[in-house]
Design a protein around this motif. Structure first.
Motif, PDB file in Angstrom:
ATOM      1  N   ALA A 142       0.794  -1.171  -0.262  1.00 49.48           N
ATOM      2  CA  ALA A 142      -0.069   0.048  -0.209  1.00 49.48           C
ATOM      3  C   ALA A 142       0.955   1.307   0.136  1.00 49.48           C
ATOM      4  N   TRP A 147      -1.216   6.308   5.509  1.00 44.96           N
ATOM      5  CA  TRP A 147      -2.084   5.261   5.469  1.00 44.96           C
ATOM      6  C   TRP A 147      -3.574   5.722   5.912  1.00 44.96           C
ATOM      7  N   ASP A 151      -6.256   1.542   2.531  1.00 45.97           N
ATOM      8  CA  ASP A 151      -5.143   1.017   2.492  1.00 45.97           C
ATOM      9  C   ASP A 151      -5.304  -0.292   3.514  1.00 45.97           C
TER      10      ASP A 151
END
Length: 511
Positions: A142, A147, A151
């Motif tokens: 990812a 994040w 993700d």
């Protein structure tokens, strides 16, 4: 009277001629009008025919495209499932990059991650085949900037669809905000449960991560693991022995200031070891003793501050019987403790101290045949002052001067570098037959001891011409009967703006 008669006769003839010309022009005018009327009719007919032809062509092209797609679709539908699976595997493996030379270079490949989703979106049959092929979903990765929940969801989805296939896990986090860190740690926990089928793992652990849970995750058995990259350079944790048991591990990349291996812990299949951070010598030597029987490629960076304390604690010299490639970077004392009987390739970075090169060069000068020179992060290349010491490697037949992958700055070659190699007597590296030069530029500073600087291209040509003189007389000796250097067989200059130079070199080598 006579003159009037003559004038009348002349004018009568002129009127007759004018009348005749008038009749001809009228006839031509009538003919032109008739032709124009005919052309107008023809123009209308042609326009109608052209419009009908264009409409027919569009309809025919549309029908052809529909039929072509239907035919291709029928062909794809007729493909046996095993052939379709092989095609999917081919597409997947075509996007696997080569092993990077710079740690973390393969951090995230969005195109590679999108492959299974694109294949599954073609049709229901392809979707069914894609869902039934776990290896297609085995790249677990990812974005590394920030994040999000998306993700984390993509990692969970890929783990589920990959079923029991071997995994390639690449998890990195550069922006360790509070929300981003929570999603990243959750992804680590999710993937840790599947480490048993991981083939390759690259993990960057931010300093803000919770050590206990992550250490527990990394200790899981990894019977299929062949490549492990662990970046914990900024991680402050007292428990450093968290490397997993990996009997098939062949490549280990570590960026961890003070890692250590658990007691009786070793990797029986390890062939490549790269330690990217500055590390105490006793830790390096202890690790090498564990990996000595199988190691073929070694890269490490010693910690200068701890070298004195470590030297008193190290064991006797460690023998690496099968080591073929050694990369030297930074501080070098302690390399004299390495016994490298099979070393073939030596890689030297520009930040290596000159005084530290002599011990290792004296040990390996009889076996090393390939020399690679790297620049520092700012592009500074090996100086001319280092060449007399490197000349002791008299078995060199291949020289590479390149920029390490992942660095932005080109390799800056100092003035006089190639000139020194070309004009040294006796010849420097007399067996040299192959030169590869990539991503280099002329340095802004020169070496005053070498005299006025030359253009980089002129120095390279000087070297090629000096090593490949016209063949005359007894081959292998010069006019004085002295042994000549070997002729160059391959010279490659892969640099922007040097295309003409490569053509000139090819011409010299062909003579």
């Amino acid at each position: 009277m006579q003159s009037l008669r003559t004038d009348v006769a002349n004018k009568k003839a002129a009127v007759h001629c004018s009348m005749q010309q008038l009749h001809e022009l009228r006839r031509a005018h009538w003919d032109a009008e008739a032709a124009l009327a005919h052309a107008r009719v023809r123009l209308v007919e042609t326009k109608d025919a052209l419009k009908a032809a264009e409409e027919y062509h569009v309809a025919l092209s549309t029908s052809f495209e529909f039929s072509r797609r239907a035919y291709h679709g029928a062909c794809l539908q007729a493909l046996p499932l095993d052939v379709l699976r092989h095609l999917f595997d081919f597409v997947r493996t075509e996007h696997i990059p080569e092993q990077p030379q710079q740690f973390g270079f393969s951090s995230y490949d969005i195109a590679r991650k999108a492959i299974p989703f694109r294949l599954a979106a073609v049709c229901r049959r392809w979707q069914s085949v894609a869902f039934s092929q776990p290896s297609l979903w085995s790249y677990i990765s990812a974005g590394s900037r920030h994040w999000t929940q998306a993700d984390l969801d993509s990692v969970v989805l890929l783990l589920r669809r990959s079923a029991s296939a071997d995994l390639e896990i690449v998890l990195r986090l550069n922006d360790a905000t509070e929300g981003s860190l929570a999603f990243f740690e959750a992804a680590i926990m999710q993937t840790a449960a599947h480490f048993g089928r991981a083939r390759k793992v690259e993990v960057e652990l931010p300093v803000e991560c919770s050590p206990s849970e992550l250490l527990h995750a990394l200790r899981r058995p990894t019977p299929s693991l062949t490549h492990l990259s662990l970046d914990a350079m900024d991680w402050n944790c007292s428990d450093r022995s968290c490397l997993p048991l990996a009997p098939r591990l062949t490549t280990l990349d570590l960026a961890w200031p003070s890692f250590s291996l658990p007691p009786r812990h070793f990797f029986p299949s390890l062939t490549t070891l790269r330690i990217w951070n500055e590390t105490p010598l006793n830790v390096v030597i202890s690790t090498l003793h564990r990996c000595a029987p199988t190691l073929k490629t070694l890269f490490f960076r010693l910690s200068q501050g701890d070298i004195d304390d470590s030297m008193a604690e190290v064991r006797p010299p460690v023998t690496l019987p099968f080591l073929e490639t050694l990369e030297l970077v930074g501080f070098l004392p302690g390399t004299q403790l390495l016994d490298l009987p099979a070393l073939r390739r030596l890689v030297i970075a520009a930040d290596v101290g000159i005084e530290g090169l002599l011990p290792i060069i004296e040990r390996v000068r009889g076996t090393v045949t390939e020399l690679t020179l790297f620049a520092t992060t700012d592009g500074t290349g090996i100086g001319v002052a280092s060449l007399p010491l490197l000349a002791r490697l008299d078995q060199i037949d291949s020289l590479e001067i390149i920029r390490r992958t992942g660095l932005e700055n080109d390799y800056r070659v100092p003035d006089g570098f190639f000139k020194h190699i070309a004009e040294t007597t006796p010849p420097m590296w007399p067996r040299l037959s192959r030169i590869i030069i990539e991503n280099i530029v002329r340095s802004e500073w020169g070496d005053s001891s070498m005299g006025p600087g030359r253009n980089l291209d002129e120095e390279i040509l000087l070297l090629v011409q000096g090593r490949n003189p016209p063949l005359q007389g007894l081959r292998g000796t010069n006019a004085a009967g002295q042994q000549q250097a070997a002729r160059l067989q391959e010279v490659r200059v892969r640099c922007t703006g040097f295309g003409w130079l490569q053509q000139t070199i090819d011409g010299l080598l062909a003579q």
